[in-house]
Design an enzyme around this catalytic site. Structure first.
Site, PDB file in Angstrom:
ATOM      1  N   ASN A   1       0.847  -1.199   0.000  1.00  0.00           N
ATOM      2  CA  ASN A   1       0.000   0.000   0.000  1.00  0.00           C
ATOM      3  C   ASN A   1       0.874   1.237   0.000  1.00  0.00           C
ATOM      4  O   ASN A   1       1.995   1.217   0.513  1.00  0.00           O
ATOM      5  CB  ASN A   1      -0.875   0.008   1.263  1.00  0.00           C
ATOM      6  CG  ASN A   1      -1.774   1.228   1.346  1.00  0.00           C
ATOM      7  OD1 ASN A   1      -2.421   1.608   0.362  1.00  0.00           O
ATOM      8  ND2 ASN A   1      -1.817   1.861   2.511  1.00  0.00           N
TER       9      ASN A   1
ATOM     10  N   HIS B   1       0.843   5.124   1.411  1.00  0.00           N
ATOM     11  CA  HIS B   1       0.145   5.992   2.360  1.00  0.00           C
ATOM     12  C   HIS B   1       0.814   7.370   2.329  1.00  0.00           C
ATOM     13  O   HIS B   1       2.045   7.467   2.374  1.00  0.00           O
ATOM     14  CB  HIS B   1       0.231   5.404   3.771  1.00  0.00           C
ATOM     15  CG  HIS B   1      -0.522   6.226   4.767  1.00  0.00           C
ATOM     16  ND1 HIS B   1      -1.901   6.228   4.831  1.00  0.00           N
ATOM     17  CD2 HIS B   1      -0.096   7.093   5.701  1.00  0.00           C
ATOM     18  CE1 HIS B   1      -2.283   7.066   5.772  1.00  0.00           C
ATOM     19  NE2 HIS B   1      -1.211   7.612   6.317  1.00  0.00           N
TER      20      HIS B   1
ATOM     21  N   GLU C   1      -2.954  -6.611   9.178  1.00  0.00           N
ATOM     22  CA  GLU C   1      -4.326  -6.375   9.654  1.00  0.00           C
ATOM     23  C   GLU C   1      -4.497  -5.027  10.350  1.00  0.00           C
ATOM     24  O   GLU C   1      -5.579  -4.465  10.358  1.00  0.00           O
ATOM     25  CB  GLU C   1      -4.773  -7.530  10.555  1.00  0.00           C
ATOM     26  CG  GLU C   1      -5.054  -8.765   9.715  1.00  0.00           C
ATOM     27  CD  GLU C   1      -5.570  -9.946  10.521  1.00  0.00           C
ATOM     28  OE1 GLU C   1      -6.335  -9.734  11.485  1.00  0.00           O
ATOM     29  OE2 GLU C   1      -5.198 -11.074  10.180  1.00  0.00           O
TER      30      GLU C   1
HETATM   31  C1  GRF Z   1      -2.427   8.984  -2.774  1.00  0.00           C
HETATM   32  O1  GRF Z   1      -2.164  10.165  -2.110  1.00  0.00           O
HETATM   33  C2  GRF Z   1      -1.990   7.804  -1.964  1.00  0.00           C
HETATM   34  O2  GRF Z   1      -0.889   8.069  -1.157  1.00  0.00           O
HETATM   35  C3  GRF Z   1      -3.208   7.549  -1.115  1.00  0.00           C
HETATM   36  O3  GRF Z   1      -4.304   7.828  -1.941  1.00  0.00           O
HETATM   37  C4  GRF Z   1      -3.927   8.754  -2.940  1.00  0.00           C
HETATM   38  C5  GRF Z   1      -4.266   8.161  -4.267  1.00  0.00           C
HETATM   39  O4  GRF Z   1      -4.127   9.091  -5.297  1.00  0.00           O
HETATM   40  N1  GRF Z   1      -3.214   6.211  -0.601  1.00  0.00           N
HETATM   41  P1  GRF Z   1      -4.235   8.644  -6.821  1.00  0.00           P
HETATM   42  O5  GRF Z   1      -5.614   8.022  -7.027  1.00  0.00           O
HETATM   43  O6  GRF Z   1      -3.137   7.676  -7.089  1.00  0.00           O
HETATM   44  O7  GRF Z   1      -4.081   9.914  -7.588  1.00  0.00           O
END
Ligand code: GRF
Length: 205
Positions: free
Chosen positions: A121, A123, A156
């Site tokens: 993921n 973040h 999780e």
């Molecule tokens: C990004 O800022 C990512 O870090 C977060 O959600 C956003 C997604 O942006 N998890 P995009 O859809 O890739 O433009």
């Protein structure tokens, strides 16, 4: 190349990655494009969105990637039933690694366990700072000099898994959350493909 070379250096097949999105998919686009380079260790073989009209779906299709909307609303409150339907798509597409990119669902233990060690993921904060939402506003309110993003393995606990990589940007005096978000996204788009590529190489041994 000789026959012996072919045996000792067999052509590597790319790891098949699915990207899960909910929105604009700018990270997804950078992941798809990087995976389309000949030397990439992975290729994006499927995009799934829980939002019917997520803008990222058309962007994926324009890049030649199958993109499917599977709205969570169709499953009512049964989050695991939605995830089982997602899992069916991932299995049918022979996906090996899942990359969450702006996928705005809290996962149940079911999907996390299905993909243990193979789901990552991005973040938008320097974890462990600011798990959850509104990360940029929180960094500005705290007076932080730096912000950034983190790629981590999904476990999780929300936004808690082992960190695979981080990128930093300065927080400037007049930043709004929106301006800071754009600056962070600039580094997200470079970091995420690099980390995913390295991750897939390590998994492939
Ligand atoms: C990004 O800022 C990512 O870090 C977060 O959600 C956003 C997604 O942006 N998890 P995009 O859809 O890739 O433009």
């Amino acid at each position: 190349m000789t026959a012996a070379d072919t045996v000792s250096n067999p052509p590597r097949t790319k790891t098949r990655v699915a990207v899960l999105i909910s929105g604009s998919g700018t990270n997804m686009v950078s992941l798809i494009k990087a995976g389309q380079r000949a030397e990439a260790a992975y290729e994006v073989g499927l995009v799934v969105s829980n939002i019917q009209d997520a803008a990222g779906l058309e962007k994926a299709r324009a890049l030649g990637v199958e993109a499917i909307a599977l709205p969570h609303r169709d499953f009512g409150k049964d989050r695991e039933a939605h995830e089982r339907a997602v899992q069916k798509l991932l299995a049918e597409a022979q996906i090996e690694v899942v990359a969450l990119a702006g996928y705005m669902r809290i996962l149940t233990p079911y999907l996390v366990r299905e993909w243990e060690g193979r789901m990552i993921n991005i973040h938008p904060s320097l974890l462990p700072l600011y798990p959850g939402l509104d990360t940029h506003a929180r960094a500005i309110a705290a007076g932080d000099a730096e912000a950034g993003c983190t790629i981590h393995i999904v476990t999780e606990g929300m936004d808690e898994g082992p960190v695979l990589g981080q990128a930093r940007v300065p927080v400037l005096p007049d930043d709004s959350a929106e301006v800071l978000a754009e600056r962070v996204k600039g580094v997200e788009h470079t970091l995420y493909p690099e980390v995913l590529d390295r991750f897939c190489r390590q998994l492939a041994g």
